[in-house]
Design an enzyme around this catalytic site. Structure first.
Site, PDB file in Angstrom:
ATOM      1  N   ASP A   7     -22.208  69.462 -57.175  1.00 48.31           N
ATOM      2  CA  ASP A   7     -23.159  69.214 -56.103  1.00 48.31           C
ATOM      3  C   ASP A   7     -24.348  70.153 -56.302  1.00 48.31           C
ATOM      4  O   ASP A   7     -24.340  70.988 -57.205  1.00 48.31           O
ATOM      5  CB  ASP A   7     -22.493  69.453 -54.735  1.00 48.31           C
ATOM      6  CG  ASP A   7     -23.246  68.781 -53.608  1.00 48.31           C
ATOM      7  OD1 ASP A   7     -24.036  69.478 -52.952  1.00 48.31           O
ATOM      8  OD2 ASP A   7     -23.047  67.576 -53.361  1.00 48.31           O
ATOM      9  N   TYR A  59     -22.789  73.764 -55.399  1.00 49.03           N
ATOM     10  CA  TYR A  59     -21.493  74.241 -55.874  1.00 49.03           C
ATOM     11  C   TYR A  59     -20.953  73.336 -56.972  1.00 49.03           C
ATOM     12  O   TYR A  59     -21.451  72.226 -57.198  1.00 49.03           O
ATOM     13  CB  TYR A  59     -20.479  74.300 -54.723  1.00 49.03           C
ATOM     14  CG  TYR A  59     -20.104  72.949 -54.159  1.00 49.03           C
ATOM     15  CD1 TYR A  59     -19.083  72.184 -54.738  1.00 49.03           C
ATOM     16  CD2 TYR A  59     -20.759  72.421 -53.055  1.00 49.03           C
ATOM     17  CE1 TYR A  59     -18.747  70.938 -54.243  1.00 49.03           C
ATOM     18  CE2 TYR A  59     -20.416  71.169 -52.545  1.00 49.03           C
ATOM     19  CZ  TYR A  59     -19.419  70.442 -53.147  1.00 49.03           C
ATOM     20  OH  TYR A  59     -19.073  69.195 -52.655  1.00 49.03           O
ATOM     21  N   LYS A  82     -13.532  75.689 -55.868  1.00 43.55           N
ATOM     22  CA  LYS A  82     -14.941  75.483 -55.512  1.00 43.55           C
ATOM     23  C   LYS A  82     -15.715  76.777 -55.736  1.00 43.55           C
ATOM     24  O   LYS A  82     -15.436  77.794 -55.109  1.00 43.55           O
ATOM     25  CB  LYS A  82     -15.041  75.049 -54.055  1.00 43.55           C
ATOM     26  CG  LYS A  82     -16.427  74.673 -53.585  1.00 43.55           C
ATOM     27  CD  LYS A  82     -16.358  74.150 -52.157  1.00 43.55           C
ATOM     28  CE  LYS A  82     -17.670  73.587 -51.679  1.00 43.55           C
ATOM     29  NZ  LYS A  82     -17.567  73.037 -50.311  1.00 43.55           N
ATOM     30  N   ASP A 129     -22.935  67.047 -42.724  1.00 44.56           N
ATOM     31  CA  ASP A 129     -23.276  66.570 -44.073  1.00 44.56           C
ATOM     32  C   ASP A 129     -22.263  65.523 -44.535  1.00 44.56           C
ATOM     33  O   ASP A 129     -21.760  65.581 -45.660  1.00 44.56           O
ATOM     34  CB  ASP A 129     -23.331  67.731 -45.053  1.00 44.56           C
ATOM     35  CG  ASP A 129     -24.034  67.362 -46.366  1.00 44.56           C
ATOM     36  OD1 ASP A 129     -24.855  66.425 -46.354  1.00 44.56           O
ATOM     37  OD2 ASP A 129     -23.768  68.008 -47.396  1.00 44.56           O
TER      38      ASP A 129
END
Length: 338
Positions: free
Chosen positions: A67, A70, A85, A184
């Site tokens: 993304d 991340y 992550k 989001d």
């Protein structure tokens, strides 16, 4: 050679000190966030060392998803497949978003349609998060397969997924003393396990509504481009109906197999709700759905989902339903006889 060895040893010691310093600093911040998120009670969370992450991921060799802020890696630890992550350290707000992600993920992990937080690593400058592994990847890759090999997802599977992750959002809005707004919601933040059970993920931009309030006013609007609610984008006011708008955009994507911004008949950019509004269902639905066995008989369900998606994306927040009402309507649609 001796100089090279000495330099390597100094570098190793420096890195070890940096990780130790990060561990102490991040540990206090994470504990504070967890206590605040979990009503004053510390949440039991496993801590992983940086070396354990290196071994688990084979030196961060396999990327699951990337993304803007991340990267998600696949790893194996003690016989269990996990996803790790790692936030981009160049992002000045990365530490705050990572802490928010940890706090909300820990709080919401009890729900079966939220990606479960397993633990975190405090030795990286930005805390790294360790989650359960979602074998079937992001929903985005299962809906938009026109340029990929694969079998289109069947309509009943799409509808079930839409209802299940809607339930997760309703849970965020209603299950806690201070309602949580995800802020989001998009295809790439919905992961699927090996049974295609959806898992809502990434609480980096989430906010909690203060007691007695109906909204939060933010200075910086954060989210993903065309998914952002127009009222939120123009005023910085975020409410539960902000999530409803995001959800409606995803629901329309599931129905149509289209992106949120598409070219209209005049070759101009057009938002997905504007594109499908006032068109008959057979013109806008994903053709793969109509090609299913019995696809022609699905029209009542498809029309009902279209109407729900358009209501969720109404400009006026007062017209949009609550997520509780959305889940009820989807359950009714699911049970209806096509």
């Amino acid at each position: 050679m001796l100089l090279n060895i000495a330099a390597a040893l100094v570098h190793h010691v420096q890195k070890k000190r940096e990780r130790r310093r990060a561990f102490l600093e991040n540990g206090g911040l994470v504990l504070e966030k967890l206590v605040a998120s979990c009503n004053g009670r510390p949440f039991p969370i496993r801590t992983f060392s940086y070396q354990q992450l290196i071994l688990a991921t084979n030196n961060f060799n396999q990327i699951l998803h990337r993304d803007a802020f991340y990267t998600l890696y696949k790893g194996s630890f003690e016989g269990r497949i996990l996803s790790i992550k790692m936030y981009d350290e160049r992002d000045s707000s990365a530490k705050d978003t990572a802490l928010m992600d940890i706090g909300i993920s820990a709080k919401a992990s009890a729900h079966k349609n939220v990606l479960k937080l397993v633990g975190c690593c405090l030795e990286t400058s930005i805390p790294s998060l360790v989650f359960e592994y979602a074998q079937n990847g992001v929903l985005d890759r299962r809906i938009f397969i026109s340029t990929r090999q694969g079998t289109p997802m069947l309509w009943q599977s799409r509808l079930k997924i839409a209802r299940q992750f809607a339930h997760a959002i309703a849970y965020l809005h209603t299950a806690f003393f201070r309602p949580i707004i995800h802020a989001d919601i998009k295809m790439k933040n919905i992961l699927l396990d090996q049974h295609d059970v959806p898992k809502l993920a990434d609480f980096s931009f989430s906010v909690s509504i203060p007691e007695g309030e109906t909204h939060v006013q933010v200075d910086v609007v954060r989210g993903t481009g065309s998914f952002i609610c127009p009222i939120y984008a123009s005023t910085g006011r975020i409410t539960e109906k902000t999530d409803v708008y995001n959800y409606g955009m995803v629901l329309l994507q599931i129905l149509t197999g289209q992106r949120t911004i598409i070219l209209d008949r005049e070759d101009e950019d057009c938002s997905l709700p504007d594109h499908v509004r006032n068109r008959v269902i057979n013109e806008i639905v994903d053709p793969a759905i109509l090609l299913e066995e019995g696809g022609a008989g699905l029209e009542p369900q498809l029309q009902a989902v279209l109407e729900l998606g358009l209501t969720c994306t109404e400009y006026d927040p007062e017209i949009r339903p609550t997520m509780v009402d959305v889940t009820k309507e989807l359950r009714r649609i699911e049970k209806s006889v096509a």
